[in-house]
Write a protein that holds these residues in place. Structure first.
Motif, short mmCIF file in Angstrom:
data_model
loop_
_atom_site.label_atom_id
_atom_site.label_comp_id
_atom_site.label_asym_id
_atom_site.label_seq_id
_atom_site.Cartn_x
_atom_site.Cartn_y
_atom_site.Cartn_z
N LYS A 47 6.09 5.72 -13.24
CA LYS A 47 7.07 4.68 -12.90
C LYS A 47 8.51 5.14 -13.12
CE LYS A 47 4.10 0.69 -13.93
NZ LYS A 47 3.94 -0.52 -14.76
N GLY A 48 8.67 6.36 -13.59
CA GLY A 48 10.01 6.87 -13.85
C GLY A 48 10.64 6.36 -15.13
N LEU A 49 9.82 5.75 -16.00
CA LEU A 49 10.34 5.25 -17.26
C LEU A 49 10.51 6.36 -18.30
CD1 LEU A 49 8.10 2.06 -17.58
CD2 LEU A 49 10.49 2.12 -16.91
N LEU A 50 9.69 7.39 -18.21
CA LEU A 50 9.72 8.50 -19.16
C LEU A 50 9.97 9.80 -18.41
CD1 LEU A 50 9.34 9.58 -22.05
CD2 LEU A 50 6.88 9.69 -21.60
N VAL A 51 11.04 10.49 -18.78
CA VAL A 51 11.44 11.72 -18.10
C VAL A 51 11.71 12.80 -19.14
CG1 VAL A 51 13.09 12.73 -16.45
CG2 VAL A 51 12.54 10.30 -16.31
N GLN A 52 11.41 14.04 -18.77
CA GLN A 52 11.70 15.17 -19.65
C GLN A 52 12.63 16.14 -18.92
OE1 GLN A 52 8.33 17.50 -20.93
NE2 GLN A 52 9.43 18.38 -22.65
N PRO A 53 13.94 15.94 -19.00
CA PRO A 53 14.87 16.78 -18.25
C PRO A 53 15.04 18.17 -18.83
CG PRO A 53 16.07 15.20 -19.58
CD PRO A 53 14.62 14.85 -19.73
N LEU A 54 14.78 18.33 -20.12
CA LEU A 54 14.88 19.62 -20.80
C LEU A 54 13.64 19.80 -21.67
CD1 LEU A 54 18.63 19.43 -21.97
CD2 LEU A 54 17.71 20.67 -20.00
N PRO A 55 13.30 21.05 -22.02
CA PRO A 55 12.05 21.29 -22.76
C PRO A 55 11.88 20.46 -24.01
CG PRO A 55 12.97 23.36 -21.99
CD PRO A 55 13.99 22.31 -21.67
N ASN A 56 12.96 20.19 -24.74
CA ASN A 56 12.85 19.45 -26.00
C ASN A 56 13.57 18.11 -25.97
OD1 ASN A 56 11.33 21.21 -27.93
ND2 ASN A 56 12.91 22.64 -27.27
N LEU A 57 13.73 17.56 -24.76
CA LEU A 57 14.41 16.27 -24.63
C LEU A 57 13.58 15.33 -23.76
CD1 LEU A 57 16.84 14.37 -24.99
CD2 LEU A 57 17.86 15.45 -22.96
N TYR A 58 13.31 14.15 -24.29
CA TYR A 58 12.62 13.10 -23.54
C TYR A 58 13.55 11.90 -23.43
CZ TYR A 58 8.52 15.90 -24.67
OH TYR A 58 7.62 16.93 -24.80
N VAL A 59 13.66 11.34 -22.24
CA VAL A 59 14.49 10.16 -22.02
C VAL A 59 13.57 9.01 -21.62
CG1 VAL A 59 16.41 9.16 -20.73
CG2 VAL A 59 16.43 11.60 -21.29
N LEU A 60 13.60 7.93 -22.41
CA LEU A 60 12.77 6.76 -22.17
C LEU A 60 13.66 5.62 -21.70
CD1 LEU A 60 10.04 5.24 -22.34
CD2 LEU A 60 10.63 4.70 -24.72
N GLY A 61 13.38 5.07 -20.52
CA GLY A 61 14.13 3.96 -19.99
C GLY A 61 13.47 2.64 -20.34
N THR A 62 14.28 1.67 -20.74
CA THR A 62 13.76 0.37 -21.15
C THR A 62 14.42 -0.74 -20.35
OG1 THR A 62 15.44 -0.06 -22.86
CG2 THR A 62 13.55 1.29 -23.49
N ILE A 63 13.81 -1.93 -20.41
CA ILE A 63 14.43 -3.13 -19.86
C ILE A 63 14.63 -4.11 -21.01
CG2 ILE A 63 13.38 -2.76 -17.60
CD1 ILE A 63 11.39 -5.01 -18.30
#
Length: 345
Positions: A47-63
């Protein structure tokens, strides 16, 4: 204006390997997971809520409605076990949340089987009367922060958004639809980081005063006319489309929450803002904050790398613990893009 195809390409670049990884392995990220949690993680990625743009970075999108985002936070932090958790909160809010972190976790642990999916939070449901009653305090705060322009920001943008969202939820409950339980995902993030995994929490957002001052200085008289004309005249008449984030007339609160839990809805809202909102609002609320969040992510990762280098001499990425950045879903694309560009990926 950024085209939808750009977002699709960026999402695929960041997430395609994650989808493959989850499909091949019953374990996610760095810790063993149950088949159920592995399925939930794959759903977040798809759903595109959890993304890993870099090897040691996770970006979690919330509402910012319901409780599912709080549950997402606990799932991801439990699985990734990051060293640092970056949250979309102003620094002044951290001490109060930290004090009640243990209570939040205890509530979560005590949940019965019928509601065990709900991460407990001390945040209470805001009634419509309570939302309306915040008008004097918000107007006063805006006035003290930036004079008349500041009051227009806190009342015309922030207070009106709070009332709209509260009204949508109230209307749903009056129609006999399911009532959403609210758990604050950022409070959940601080609680899990402090109590369960011992991670460092970094408050990434501006204080309200700085946000109001930036917005007030970015809006001219014609911008306010555009906002008022669109919100009070064109939208009610059906001439201007409503923000896709708003609840639809035939949509229950549960359906509304589920529709918003998809990156496509956030992207549609951003496109709407670019078309119908003054450029200053979009620049401050979205782009400048994206830059701020991304810079903090990179700063924390660099600091950890320097610390490890001091002890080890030379390092590789496998020696570094992950960083998780938890922000509103509308910020995920921008934060990931900036991090990748600055890391030369």
């Amino acid at each position: 204006m950024t085209s939808p195809s750009f977002f699709v390409q960026r999402w695929f670049l960041c997430n395609s390997w994650l989808l493959i990884f989850f499909s091949l392995a019953p374990t996610g990220f760095s810790l063993s997971t149950t088949p159920s949690s592995s399925y939930e993680l794959k759903a977040l990625v798809s759903k595109g809520l959890l993304v890993q743009p870099l090897p040691n970075l996770y970006v979690l999108g919330t509402i910012h409605i319901g409780s599912k985002s709080a549950n997402d936070v606990k799932l991801v932090l439990d699985t990734v076990q990051p060293a640092t958790v970056i949250v979309e909160l102003p620094p002044s809010r951290l001490p109060a949340i930290a004090v009640k972190s243990q209570h939040i976790i205890q509530q979560y642990s005590a949940e019965n089987d019928d509601s065990k999916q709900q991460v407990a939070s001390t945040s209470s449901k805001t009634s419509l009367i309570q939302a309306i009653a915040t008008l004097p305090s918000m107007a006063g705060a805006g006035l003290s922060f930036a004079g008349i322009p500041g009051m227009m920001v806190t009342v015309g943008l922030l207070w009106s958004s709070l009332v709209k969202q509260t009204w949508s939820l109230k209307k749903n409950s009056q129609q006999g639809n399911d009532i959403l339980k609210r758990s604050n995902e950022f409070e959940a993030a601080v609680a899990v980081a402090n109590v369960l995994i011992g991670a460092t929490v970094v408050a990434a957002d501006w204080e309200l005063e700085e946000l109001v001052q930036r917005l007030a200085s970015s809006l001219a008289v014609l911008d306010w006319i555009q906002l008022m004309w669109g919100g009070l005249v064109l939208e009610p008449l059906g001439i201007q489309p409503k923000d896709p984030l708003q609840c639809k007339p035939d949509e229950s609160a549960v359906e509304w929450e589920e529709r918003r839990r998809d990156i496509s809805t956030a992207r549609a809202s951003l496109q709407h803002a670019q078309t119908y909102t003054p450029a200053g609002v979009d620049q401050v609320l979205v782009h400048q904050r994206n830059q701020h969040f991304a810079e903090l992510c990179l700063k924390e990762m660099c600091a950890q790398e320097e610390t490890v280098k001091e002890g080890e001499g030379s390092i590789d990425s496998s020696q570094l613990q992950p960083t998780v950045c938890i922000v509103g879903l509308a910020h995920v694309d921008g934060v990931c893009e900036i991090c990748q560009k600055q890391a030369n990926i």
